[in-house]
Design an enzyme around this catalytic site. Structure first.
Site, PDB file in Angstrom:
ATOM      1  N   ASN A 107       5.607  -1.671   8.666  1.00 51.99           N
ATOM      2  CA  ASN A 107       3.517  -1.929   8.489  1.00 51.99           C
ATOM      3  C   ASN A 107       3.162  -0.909   9.841  1.00 51.99           C
ATOM      4  OD1 ASN A 107       1.382  -3.286   7.865  1.00 51.99           O
ATOM      5  ND2 ASN A 107       1.438  -4.656   9.806  1.00 51.99           N
ATOM      6  N   SER A 160      -1.388   3.420   2.771  1.00 51.96           N
ATOM      7  CA  SER A 160      -3.191   3.667   2.313  1.00 51.96           C
ATOM      8  C   SER A 160      -3.751   3.650   1.295  1.00 51.96           C
ATOM      9  CB  SER A 160      -3.600   3.881   4.169  1.00 51.96           C
ATOM     10  OG  SER A 160      -4.098   4.098   3.859  1.00 51.96           O
ATOM     11  N   TYR A 173      -4.453  10.668   9.983  1.00 44.47           N
ATOM     12  CA  TYR A 173      -3.411   9.514   8.989  1.00 44.47           C
ATOM     13  C   TYR A 173      -4.011   9.314   7.556  1.00 44.47           C
ATOM     14  CZ  TYR A 173      -4.522   4.471   8.157  1.00 44.47           C
ATOM     15  OH  TYR A 173      -3.992   3.051   7.440  1.00 44.47           O
ATOM     16  N   ALA A 174      -4.758  10.451   7.000  1.00 47.73           N
ATOM     17  CA  ALA A 174      -4.573  10.438   5.389  1.00 47.73           C
ATOM     18  C   ALA A 174      -2.530  11.353   4.807  1.00 47.73           C
ATOM     19  CB  ALA A 174      -5.858  11.097   4.572  1.00 47.73           C
ATOM     20  N   LYS A 177      -0.327   8.727   6.007  1.00 45.73           N
ATOM     21  CA  LYS A 177       0.020   7.959   4.422  1.00 45.73           C
ATOM     22  C   LYS A 177       0.624   8.392   3.659  1.00 45.73           C
ATOM     23  CE  LYS A 177      -1.068   4.173   7.312  1.00 45.73           C
ATOM     24  NZ  LYS A 177       0.448   3.643   7.490  1.00 45.73           N
ATOM     25  N   ILE A 206      -9.886  -3.747   3.430  1.00 50.93           N
ATOM     26  CA  ILE A 206      -8.769  -5.109   4.375  1.00 50.93           C
ATOM     27  C   ILE A 206      -9.920  -5.964   5.785  1.00 50.93           C
ATOM     28  CG2 ILE A 206      -7.348  -5.894   4.749  1.00 50.93           C
ATOM     29  CD1 ILE A 206      -7.139  -5.022   1.634  1.00 50.93           C
TER      30      ILE A 206
END
Length: 278
Positions: A107, A160, A173-174, A177, A206
């Site tokens: 995680n 994600s 980040y994209a 993930k 979230i």
């Protein structure tokens, strides 16, 4: 409740803050009777000096709380998921208390150097973001899988929505993930014969401190307020609201349990309908 989780041993990385998805996962698994290992960086760290990681004191308090509340074994372990030696040390610490591992939740994650368009992204920040989010899943899994082989074990990787639909100015980040999603599929195929199922969860918006930090960045970028940015985001979500860490944890508990015994190699969306796929 998933009764088959009682007595199982679970490791959750990135679980050192009560405001995060990792804590919600560890709490949910403990509530279902699993012994839990809470892992995080264990030092005062941050994402661009804005979002802090769990300190060792916080992690120890969380472990004590979970153990007392749910009458399970709970321990805190400090780990840098970008460091092979630290992961090896974590595995050794876990082995001192548990001779096996049934559930691994990869995680841990973070973004560095954002917001930034692809053409101007600092290379060091780009590589660090991919290292923390993608390569860590490879490292931690490889280090802990020997404790899982030959059992009905489950690995759940936190991907994600960004791994399926790219956000603006957060390219590393994209990409990371998206890589987690494919790595999940690779692991699922290669580990099925050893009794290990591997799935990913893909949270959308979230309510965590990371999400609040993101809304703050966007508010400054678009010269508006955090409340307005959140309101605009909710318009893109069919259920009309930001999700909670507990709602992600509910799915993780299902994937960790035998209730999902015929599911592997999947990337499940937790987006309130914001992302719908065939």
């Amino acid at each position: 409740m998933y009764d088959d989780l009682k007595g199982k041993t679970a490791l959750v990385t990135g679980a050192g803050k009560r405001s995060g998805i990792g804590y919600a996962i560890a709490s949910k698994l403990a509530a279902n009777g699993a012994d839990v290992v809470v892992a995080d960086l264990g030092t005062v760290g941050s994402v661009d000096h804005a979002v802090k990681t769990g300190t060792m004191d916080e992690m120890s308090d969380i472990a004590k709380e979970l153990g007392k509340t749910f009458s399970v074994s709970a321990m805190a372990v400090s780990v840098d998921v970008t460091d092979h030696a630290a992961i090896k040390n974590m595995a050794e610490e876990i082995k001192k208390r548990h001779d096996h591992l049934d559930i691994l939740c990869n995680n841990a994650g973070a973004s560095f150097g954002v917001p930034s368009p692809f053409v101007a992204y600092d290379e060091e920040d780009w590589l660090k973001t991919i290292d923390v989010n993608l390569h860590s899943v490879f490292r931690v899994s490889r280090g802990l899988i020997p404790m899982m082989m030959g059992r009905k074990a489950s690995i759940i990787n936190t991907a994600s929505r960004a791994g399926k639909v790219p956000p603006l100015f957060n390219g590393a980040y994209a990409v990371a993930k998206a890589g987690v999603i494919m790595l999940t599929k690779v692991m699922a195929k290669e580990l099925a014969g050893g009794g290990i199922r591997v799935n990913a969860v893909c949270p959308g918006q979230i309510q965590t401190d990371l999400e609040a930090w993101r809304f703050g960045l966007e508010a400054r970028f678009f010269n508006t307020t955090v409340e307005e940015r959140e309101k605009e985001m909710c318009k893109t979500i069919p259920l009309g609201r930001i999700g909670s860490p507990e709602e992600v944890a509910n799915l993780v508990a299902f994937l960790a349990s035998e209730a999902s015994s015929y599911c592997t190699g999947q990337a499940f969306n937790v987006t309130g309908g914001q992302l719908m796929e065939l």
